[in-house]
Design an enzyme around this catalytic site. Structure first.
Site, PDB file in Angstrom:
ATOM      1  N   SER A 104     -18.685 -60.854 -17.612  1.00  0.00           N
ATOM      2  CA  SER A 104     -18.649 -61.558 -16.302  1.00  0.00           C
ATOM      3  C   SER A 104     -19.577 -60.817 -15.387  1.00  0.00           C
ATOM      4  O   SER A 104     -20.654 -60.538 -15.565  1.00  0.00           O
ATOM      5  CB  SER A 104     -17.380 -62.062 -15.805  1.00  0.00           C
ATOM      6  OG  SER A 104     -17.310 -62.671 -14.577  1.00  0.00           O
ATOM      7  N   ASP A 159     -16.344 -72.665 -20.039  1.00  0.00           N
ATOM      8  CA  ASP A 159     -15.988 -71.681 -19.076  1.00  0.00           C
ATOM      9  C   ASP A 159     -16.179 -72.510 -17.488  1.00  0.00           C
ATOM     10  O   ASP A 159     -17.185 -72.982 -16.952  1.00  0.00           O
ATOM     11  CB  ASP A 159     -17.258 -70.762 -18.811  1.00  0.00           C
ATOM     12  CG  ASP A 159     -17.077 -69.421 -17.922  1.00  0.00           C
ATOM     13  OD1 ASP A 159     -16.498 -69.662 -16.844  1.00  0.00           O
ATOM     14  OD2 ASP A 159     -17.296 -68.291 -18.367  1.00  0.00           O
ATOM     15  N   HIS A 193     -13.194 -68.890 -19.357  1.00  0.00           N
ATOM     16  CA  HIS A 193     -13.852 -67.619 -18.740  1.00  0.00           C
ATOM     17  C   HIS A 193     -13.158 -66.471 -19.599  1.00  0.00           C
ATOM     18  O   HIS A 193     -12.435 -65.852 -18.754  1.00  0.00           O
ATOM     19  CB  HIS A 193     -13.802 -67.624 -17.351  1.00  0.00           C
ATOM     20  CG  HIS A 193     -14.597 -66.585 -16.737  1.00  0.00           C
ATOM     21  ND1 HIS A 193     -16.123 -66.403 -17.231  1.00  0.00           N
ATOM     22  CD2 HIS A 193     -14.540 -65.624 -15.852  1.00  0.00           C
ATOM     23  CE1 HIS A 193     -16.564 -65.245 -16.524  1.00  0.00           C
ATOM     24  NE2 HIS A 193     -15.519 -64.910 -15.665  1.00  0.00           N
TER      25      HIS A 193
END
Length: 214
Positions: A104, A159, A193
């Site tokens: 991320s 995601d 995610h």
């Protein structure tokens, strides 16, 4: 002779995330000749989190390609990573035996740092992320030593935070900055995610290939 034999750690993977659990995830795929460093992000007020303080490498105003960005914070965080690389180089680890990686925001920071670094690195692992300040590329990478650097980019197809389309756009942008043949963009059906065993197997394979035992 007594004592245990020790394996020389002549190689480093620097992995950045804002979640502490990633140290354990990396431990599960560790290689005996590689040293893993997982720095903690500082706690700062984050605009996207209603200015509440949380671990973050830089401020986030949004998570779309057109969101405003914390340019000063991104550059400051990147310089801090370059200082870690310099420190390890002084301790005998050549930069071309160092992989930057992250999940991320940490992956985003790894990409930006490697692409603006004047030292040749071994590669980047960029998981569920994007390229910060993407509109400033390829110009800001003009002095980079990493135009032929391998990049493994992975993204979950489901995601909800950073859509896979943003990851695909990032991969296309990266092809204008580094050798397109060195970029691998892998997506994982059903993955949110997060990470999955298949993704971590790909990360381990990439590290083994780019940082062979010497």
């Amino acid at each position: 002779m007594g004592g245990k034999m020790t394996v020389s750690k002549s190689t480093i993977v620097l992995f950045f995330s804002v979640r502490h659990g990633w140290a354990d995830t990396m431990t599960a795929i560790r290689l005996p000749h590689v040293k893993y460093i997982c720095p903690h992000a500082p706690r700062i007020p984050v605009t996207l989190n209603m200015k509440m303080t949380m671990p973050s490498w830089f401020d986030l105003m949004g998570l779309s390609p057109d969101s405003p960005e914390d340019e000063a914070g991104i550059k400051r965080a990147s310089e801090n990573i370059k200082a870690i690389i310099d420190h390890e180089a002084k301790n005998g680890i050549p930069p071309n035996r160092i992989i930057l990686g992250g999940f991320s925001q940490g992956g985003a920071l790894s990409l930006y740092t490697a692409l603006t670094c004047q030292q040749q690195l071994a590669g980047v692992v960029a998981l569920s992320c994007w390229l910060p300040l993407h509109k400033s590329f390829p110009q800001v990478a003009s002095a980079s030593a990493n135009k032929d650097m391998p990049i493994l980019q992975c993204h979950g197809e489901m995601d909800p935070m950073i859509p896979v389309q943003f990851g695909a756009m990032t991969a296309e942008k990266l092809k204008t900055i580094v050798n397109p043949q060195k970029i691998s963009f892998r997506t994982y059906p059903g993955l949110l995610h997060s990470s999955c065993p298949q993704e971590m197997a790909a990360v381990k394979e990439f590290i083994e290939k780019q940082l062979p035992r010497i």
